[in-house]
Write a protein that holds these residues in place. Structure first.
Motif, PDB file in Angstrom:
ATOM      1  N   LEU A 135       0.815  -1.199   0.000  1.00  0.00           N
ATOM      2  CA  LEU A 135       0.000   0.000   0.000  1.00  0.00           C
ATOM      3  C   LEU A 135       0.855   1.258   0.000  1.00  0.00           C
ATOM      4  O   LEU A 135       0.503   2.280  -0.620  1.00  0.00           O
ATOM      5  CB  LEU A 135      -0.944   0.000   1.203  1.00  0.00           C
ATOM      6  N   ALA A 136       2.000   1.215   0.718  1.00  0.00           N
ATOM      7  CA  ALA A 136       2.838   2.407   0.819  1.00  0.00           C
ATOM      8  C   ALA A 136       3.483   2.779  -0.500  1.00  0.00           C
ATOM      9  O   ALA A 136       3.854   3.951  -0.716  1.00  0.00           O
ATOM     10  CB  ALA A 136       3.923   2.176   1.877  1.00  0.00           C
ATOM     11  N   THR A 137       3.624   1.830  -1.402  1.00  0.00           N
ATOM     12  CA  THR A 137       4.252   2.140  -2.696  1.00  0.00           C
ATOM     13  C   THR A 137       3.400   3.082  -3.537  1.00  0.00           C
ATOM     14  O   THR A 137       3.926   3.845  -4.371  1.00  0.00           O
ATOM     15  CB  THR A 137       4.520   0.842  -3.479  1.00  0.00           C
ATOM     16  N   ASP A 138       2.070   3.014  -3.381  1.00  0.00           N
ATOM     17  CA  ASP A 138       1.181   3.851  -4.189  1.00  0.00           C
ATOM     18  C   ASP A 138       0.590   5.015  -3.404  1.00  0.00           C
ATOM     19  O   ASP A 138      -0.153   5.836  -3.973  1.00  0.00           O
ATOM     20  CB  ASP A 138       0.026   2.996  -4.756  1.00  0.00           C
ATOM     21  N   GLY A 144       1.178  11.709   0.232  1.00  0.00           N
ATOM     22  CA  GLY A 144       0.734  12.706   1.191  1.00  0.00           C
ATOM     23  C   GLY A 144       0.493  12.125   2.582  1.00  0.00           C
ATOM     24  O   GLY A 144       1.287  11.348   3.122  1.00  0.00           O
ATOM     25  N   ASP A 145      -0.631  12.526   3.152  1.00  0.00           N
ATOM     26  CA  ASP A 145      -0.965  12.098   4.515  1.00  0.00           C
ATOM     27  C   ASP A 145      -1.127  10.588   4.602  1.00  0.00           C
ATOM     28  O   ASP A 145      -0.793   9.972   5.623  1.00  0.00           O
ATOM     29  CB  ASP A 145      -2.251  12.790   4.973  1.00  0.00           C
ATOM     30  N   THR A 146      -1.647   9.993   3.535  1.00  0.00           N
ATOM     31  CA  THR A 146      -1.835   8.527   3.553  1.00  0.00           C
ATOM     32  C   THR A 146      -0.486   7.817   3.675  1.00  0.00           C
ATOM     33  O   THR A 146      -0.328   6.852   4.437  1.00  0.00           O
ATOM     34  CB  THR A 146      -2.550   8.063   2.284  1.00  0.00           C
ATOM     35  N   ALA A 147       0.506   8.288   2.952  1.00  0.00           N
ATOM     36  CA  ALA A 147       1.834   7.682   3.024  1.00  0.00           C
ATOM     37  C   ALA A 147       2.416   7.820   4.426  1.00  0.00           C
ATOM     38  O   ALA A 147       3.052   6.897   4.952  1.00  0.00           O
ATOM     39  CB  ALA A 147       2.752   8.325   1.997  1.00  0.00           C
ATOM     40  N   GLU A 171       0.715   8.109   7.259  1.00  0.00           N
ATOM     41  CA  GLU A 171       0.006   7.204   8.164  1.00  0.00           C
ATOM     42  C   GLU A 171       0.454   5.756   7.974  1.00  0.00           C
ATOM     43  O   GLU A 171       0.616   5.003   8.927  1.00  0.00           O
ATOM     44  CB  GLU A 171      -1.506   7.326   7.928  1.00  0.00           C
ATOM     45  N   LEU A 172       0.638   5.371   6.688  1.00  0.00           N
ATOM     46  CA  LEU A 172       1.105   3.999   6.448  1.00  0.00           C
ATOM     47  C   LEU A 172       2.520   3.795   6.999  1.00  0.00           C
ATOM     48  O   LEU A 172       2.852   2.723   7.514  1.00  0.00           O
ATOM     49  CB  LEU A 172       1.066   3.711   4.941  1.00  0.00           C
ATOM     50  N   GLY A 173       3.375   4.810   6.904  1.00  0.00           N
ATOM     51  CA  GLY A 173       4.722   4.703   7.474  1.00  0.00           C
ATOM     52  C   GLY A 173       4.677   4.527   8.976  1.00  0.00           C
ATOM     53  O   GLY A 173       5.431   3.736   9.555  1.00  0.00           O
ATOM     54  N   ALA A 174       3.764   5.303   9.628  1.00  0.00           N
ATOM     55  CA  ALA A 174       3.625   5.147  11.082  1.00  0.00           C
ATOM     56  C   ALA A 174       3.124   3.754  11.435  1.00  0.00           C
ATOM     57  O   ALA A 174       3.558   3.143  12.415  1.00  0.00           O
ATOM     58  CB  ALA A 174       2.681   6.221  11.618  1.00  0.00           C
TER      59      ALA A 174
END
Length: 466
Positions: A259-262, A265-268, A270-273
């Motif tokens: 999911l983080a590959t696509d 912004g804020d979504t990336a 949150e996925l990193g966290a």
């Protein structure tokens, strides 16, 4: 136990033999002396009766001479005295005509009851010829004391032989009894020690020893079987937890990576966290499993050269320390020291402590390892010049999640403490002079005898603590 039982029974037997044999021997000796004296006095009376017929009735001395000859043939010495103290007749032996014999004769002629003395190996006896108050003469008979002494020696010899035989029989029986009792207990003690060292299939022999010991062995076997079942069940649970937790965590992390590959912004963000939380959760699961395995570890002690392991671990961690600009050094005043630890345990301990220290110090800091002999143990110290710990944090540092300020899982020092204590050592924390923290380990010295123990050990991951 064998010696205590044997010596106790021997002491009791000795006391009983002394109380029984010695009084018996004394009694038999006294009786033998009395019987010997009575026999001597009876022989003296016979001669005195024959002498009375000659001295008072003026009969021929034929019978008196016959009695004197019989006494001479029996080995006795005898002399017949008239009322004036003159020797009337005697045997060829002169033992009955000495000074003491004459004093004894005079007491008899005076009507007294004399106390017979012993004269140079001869026992003297005197009897009046006729009435005691007005004797017609006196007879003194001297008999050798050698037969009496021989009989007394035989009595004491047989008594001593009986005592020695009783002691020998008591020693044999007590040793057999002590071994009958102590051998099963020793076997049970060895089985309990091996069970405590991790040989879970160890069982005691229930077919030897007294009934109480056999029942104890049977109870021990029941306990050992239940312990083995509990431990195996616990290990199975750990294996299941390891599989059931790690697999979904790995799958979840892969999905987040996809999911983080696509994401943008804020979504990336949150996925990193979320990925960081998943990584932290994975480390936490690994730490809990590592602590559980450490608590199950029962090592087989082996000889471990401290200087070699310290040098190896310093070399292994030097690249990490150099990358963080931390000076990692080892100091040793006594290089050839050997400790008794489970295989790989010292490496795991040092890895956790070095990882904690390197992570705790700031750029340009230092971490030092040193070891030296301290009484019956080897003291290993890992010092850093980092921020250290408060007294409250040090008091709970060896507990699971004990340090609330830990940067890692909070389990590293718990694993270190478990590995040190299970090997018979101790661990505590001190302040480094000038600032920082020092972990002090006291590890048991290796001795050639007493390290053939059973057990198992497992490799554990390195967990950052401070």
């Amino acid at each position: 136990m064998t010696r205590r039982i044997t010596w106790t029974l021997l002491a009791l037997t000795s006391v009983l033999l002394v109380l029984a044999v010695v009084p018996l021997a004394v009694s038999l000796t006294a009786r033998e002396r009395v019987a010997y004296r009575e026999s001597q006095r009876a022989a003296t009376r016979v001669i005195a009766a024959a002498a009375e017929e000659h001295l008072s009735d003026n009969k021929p001395p034929t019978v008196m001479r016959q009695e004197l000859d019989g006494a001479a043939r029996a080995g006795d010495c005898a002399a017949v005295y008239d009322p004036s103290g003159r020797v009337v007749a005697s045997t060829p032996c002169t033992a009955a005509r000495g000074e003491e014999a004459e004093e004894l004769m005079e007491e008899v002629l005076d009507g007294d009851e004399p106390e017979p003395p012993e004269n140079e190996g001869w026992l003297l006896a005197a009897e009046p010829a006729g009435e005691v108050r007005r004797p017609a003469g006196a007879v003194v008979l001297a008999r050798s004391a050698d037969p009496l002494e021989s009989r007394i020696a035989a009595i004491w010899g047989w008594s001593a032989a009986i005592g020695v035989g009783g002691l020998a029989a008591s020693a044999l029986l007590s040793v057999r009894l002590a071994r009958w009792v102590s051998r099963p207990l020793s076997t049970l003690d060895a089985s309990a020690r091996r069970l405590g060292e991790g040989v879970l299939d160890e069982r005691a022999d229930v077919g030897a020893g007294p009934p109480e010991v056999r029942r104890l062995a049977a109870t021990f076997n029941t306990m050992a079987a239940r312990t083995e079942a509990l431990v195996h069940g616990h290990r199975a649970v750990i294996a299941d937890v390891s599989h059931q937790l790690r697999t979904p965590l790995a799958a979840l992390r892969l999905r987040l990576d996809v999911l983080a590959t696509d994401a943008e912004g804020d979504t990336a963000a949150e996925l990193g966290a979320a990925q960081e939380e998943i990584a932290r959760l994975s480390r936490l699961v690994d730490g809990l499993l590592a602590v559980a395995r450490a608590e199950q570890t029962t090592p087989r002690p082996t000889a471990v050269r401290v200087d070699e392991v310290v040098a190896e671990r310093v070399a292994a961690w030097s690249p990490v320390a150099e990358e963080r600009d931390v000076r990692l050094t080892a100091v040793s005043e006594e290089p050839a020291l050997t400790v008794a630890l489970g295989a790989g345990h010292l490496e795991q301990i040092l890895d956790n402590l070095i990882a904690n220290a390197v992570d705790a110090v700031s750029t340009g800091g230092s971490v030092t390892l040193d070891h030296r002999a301290a009484g019956g143990s080897v003291r290993v110290c890992v010092r850093d010049d980092g921020p250290g710990m408060t007294d409250e944090a040090k008091a709970v540092a060896f507990r699971r999640f004990g340090n609330p300020e830990a940067r890692g899982t909070g389990l590293g020092l718990a694993i270190v403490h478990r590995l040190v204590t299970v090997n018979g050592g101790t661990a505590h924390l001190e302040n480094t002079p000038g600032g920082g923290l020092t972990v002090v380990l006291d590890l048991p010295l290796w001795r050639e005898i007493g390290h053939e123990r059973g057990g198992t050990s497992r490799s554990l991951p390195v967990l950052k603590e401070t």
